[in-house]
Each structure stands twice: as C-alpha cells, then as structure tokens.
Design an enzyme around this catalytic site. Structure first.
Site, PDB file in Angstrom:
ATOM      1  N   TYR A   8      39.131 -12.985   4.889  1.00  0.00           N
ATOM      2  CA  TYR A   8      38.071 -13.082   3.878  1.00  0.00           C
ATOM      3  C   TYR A   8      38.645 -13.019   2.470  1.00  0.00           C
ATOM      4  CZ  TYR A   8      34.218 -12.745   7.210  1.00  0.00           C
ATOM      5  OH  TYR A   8      33.329 -13.009   8.217  1.00  0.00           O
ATOM      6  N   CYS A  38      29.117 -12.879  12.716  1.00  0.00           N
ATOM      7  CA  CYS A  38      29.778 -11.809  11.966  1.00  0.00           C
ATOM      8  C   CYS A  38      30.768 -11.037  12.837  1.00  0.00           C
ATOM      9  CB  CYS A  38      28.726 -10.853  11.408  1.00  0.00           C
ATOM     10  SG  CYS A  38      29.441  -9.397  10.622  1.00  0.00           S
TER      11      CYS A  38
END
Length: 322
Positions: free
Chosen positions: A186, A51
């Site tokens: 994203y 992440c």
C-alpha cells in the site's frame, strides 16, 4: 476540497509517504469488567472480501469454527460514488441493507459509535448487534483475541494458530510482515513521490526474497504447522499477481516467479478456510475499478487475468517437508 479529498489527504504526507490511519475501537475481548464480553451471537463481523485485513479475520473465524457464534456481513467491493465521502455499502444484500443491522452504509455504524468520527470507515469491524455500534476494529490484534480469548467456542478439531511456545516468534514476524509486506504494498501503491515509492518497492522485494529463502526450508513460516503468521502473509500474497503487481506498481517480480512462495501460497489456498474465502473477482473489481486514491479521470479497465485455475495446480510441499 470535498470531504473525500480531505479524508484521503490525512493519510498522505508532504514528502509523498502514505501513513495509514490508526484504529479507534481497540477495547480487547476478555473476562475483565472493562473488556468486551465473550458472548456467542452478540456480535457481527463486517468485512469486504477485497480487504486483506478483513480477510485474515474471516480465515481465522472459519478455521476455528467461530462462524457458528459470530455472524458475518459482507460489503460490496465497489465503493459507492457521488456521496462526497469514502465509504462501503451493503448493496449485495436485499433492499441494499445489511439484513441484521439494517444499515446501508458502513459509515452509519461508525457514526452510531462515535458521532464525531472523521476517519475512513474501515473493515474489519466487530459490531454489537443490539446497539449497532462498532466495538472492535483493531485488525492488528483481533485474530489474537479470536485465537485465545474465544477458545471455549472453537470447534473440537480447531488448529492452534497462536501456540504459546511460539508467541514471541509469531508476534515478531507479524510486525515485519505488516510493515514490509501487508502495508508495504500500500505504501508503494499510494506513494505520492518517486523517492517514497522506490524506497518501499525495495523494502517489499527484499523481504519477499527473504521469505522465499525461509520457505525453502520448511512448509510454513514457523515450521510444520499453520499459524497466525501464515494467514497474515497469505492475504497479501494471494492478491499480489491479481492486483498489487499492476495496480500498486510492485512489478519487479510476480508471486508466480518465486518457486517457494508460489507453491507455499497454493498450499494454503488449497487448505479449507483459505481458498474458499478468496474472491478474485471482488479483489480485481476493487483494486482496478474502485480504489479511492486514484485519478478520477483515468480509464478503469477490469483485467481478465490472471488464470485462477493455476491456484489448484498440485504442489509438493506436504511431501517435501513431511
């Protein structure tokens, strides 16, 4: 519709855009009674090496020497399956439980904190060890707290990642980096319409071109010293060729095709705190085998490349900008 599909759909709009959920636990650290106390060994930072939001907290923690006062728990890059929800699990630890908090799933900590929590359980998350409750998951501001409010616990040679003289410039550039680079990839990768994807694709590469030009004139984003902005940009750039280029269809250029961005990112990678907290295998496993917005029937193949040894290739940025 199962719980996992429902959670995903909350972040997808009817026009095909991906809109990331907000952070719920945003109480700041500080000295006021309503703020989180700055107390060593009281908290545990939970992260997943895949992440980027969590990675930047871990880099700051290491650069400032805060690993001696804030412990670290690590989640498996492969999400658990067959449980009817999006989650993370501590399957890398003995007995598949975090050794300090004694939980198997990250969602257990979110439910401890708010029994009605209905969003995705996310990292980074700061846990109060005694109560086993999440007290902070605001990745937008968490590095700032570590850099300023936790200063009395910094190591003696810690860099000033958030100098007051540059605060306005750092905050402004960080907003751009988040919307157009960090979250931009994203928004492209999770887009559910061609128009939404193409608009974000152009946004990402226009900003990369701008950054390429900026970094042709100075070693780091704000001149001759590493700042919070460099950390925030690094965590996306280091994942770009290994994951985002293919998995998120941001494939106009690779990082390696930008001479200045490529040498800049290698410069950071070879700096203690950056490369030694970067786990390419975990990154690839997550983005190609375990991403939660994907076609379940699609064949999942783990790419062998790119060649990680290239990250240790010499760069000339120190000499060029000395």
């Amino acid at each position: 519709m199962n719980k996992e599909e429902n959670t995903i759909n909350k972040e997808l709009r009817t026009d095909g855009r991906f809109i990331r959920q907000n952070n719920q636990f945003t109480t700041p650290f500080g000295e006021k009674s309503e703020e989180l106390p700055i107390t060593p060994h009281k908290y545990r930072l939970i992260w997943a090496p895949v992440c980027p939001w969590a990675h930047r907290i871990v880099i700051v923690r290491k650069l400032l020497g805060l690993e001696y006062v804030i412990s670290l728990g690590t989640l498996d890059p492969i999400r658990p399956t067959g449980i009817g929800r999006i989650d993370w699990a501590f399957t890398l630890d003995e007995d598949q439980r975090d050794p300090v908090l004694q939980v198997h799933y990250l969602s257990e900590l979110y439910k401890n904190s708010d029994p009605n929590y209905s969003g995705r359980p996310t990292v980074p998350a700061i846990i109060d060890i005694q109560s086993k409750k999440i007290v902070q998951n605001d990745y937008h501001n968490l590095t700032y707290y570590l850099e300023r409010e936790w200063k009395k616990f910094h190591c003696v040679d810690a860099p000033d990642l958030f100098p007051k003289a540059l605060e306005s410039d750092i905050r402004s550039l960080n907003e751009v980096i988040f919307h157009e680079i960090n979250n931009g990839v994203y928004k492209a990768g999770f887009a559910q319409s061609q128009a939404s994807y193409e608009a974000t694709y152009e946004l990402v590469f226009n900003r990369l071109d701008w950054l390429e030009e900026r970094l042709s004139k100075q070693r780091y984003l704000h001149g001759s010293q590493i700042t919070d902005s460099d950390i925030r940009l690094y965590v996306t750039l280091v994942r770009f060729d290994a994951a985002y280029y293919a998995a998120f269809h941001v494939n106009k250029k690779r990082l390696i095709d930008y001479p200045n961005l490529w040498s800049y990112t290698r410069d950071l990678y070879q700096t203690p705190g950056f490369g030694d907290t970067t786990d390419f295998e975990a990154i690839k496993k997550h983005y190609f085998l375990s991403l939660h917005i994907t076609e379940e029937t699609k064949s999942k193949i783990l790419p062998k490349g790119p060649d990680v040894s290239l990250w240790n290739k010499a760069h000339d940025r120190e000499e060029k900008f000395s």
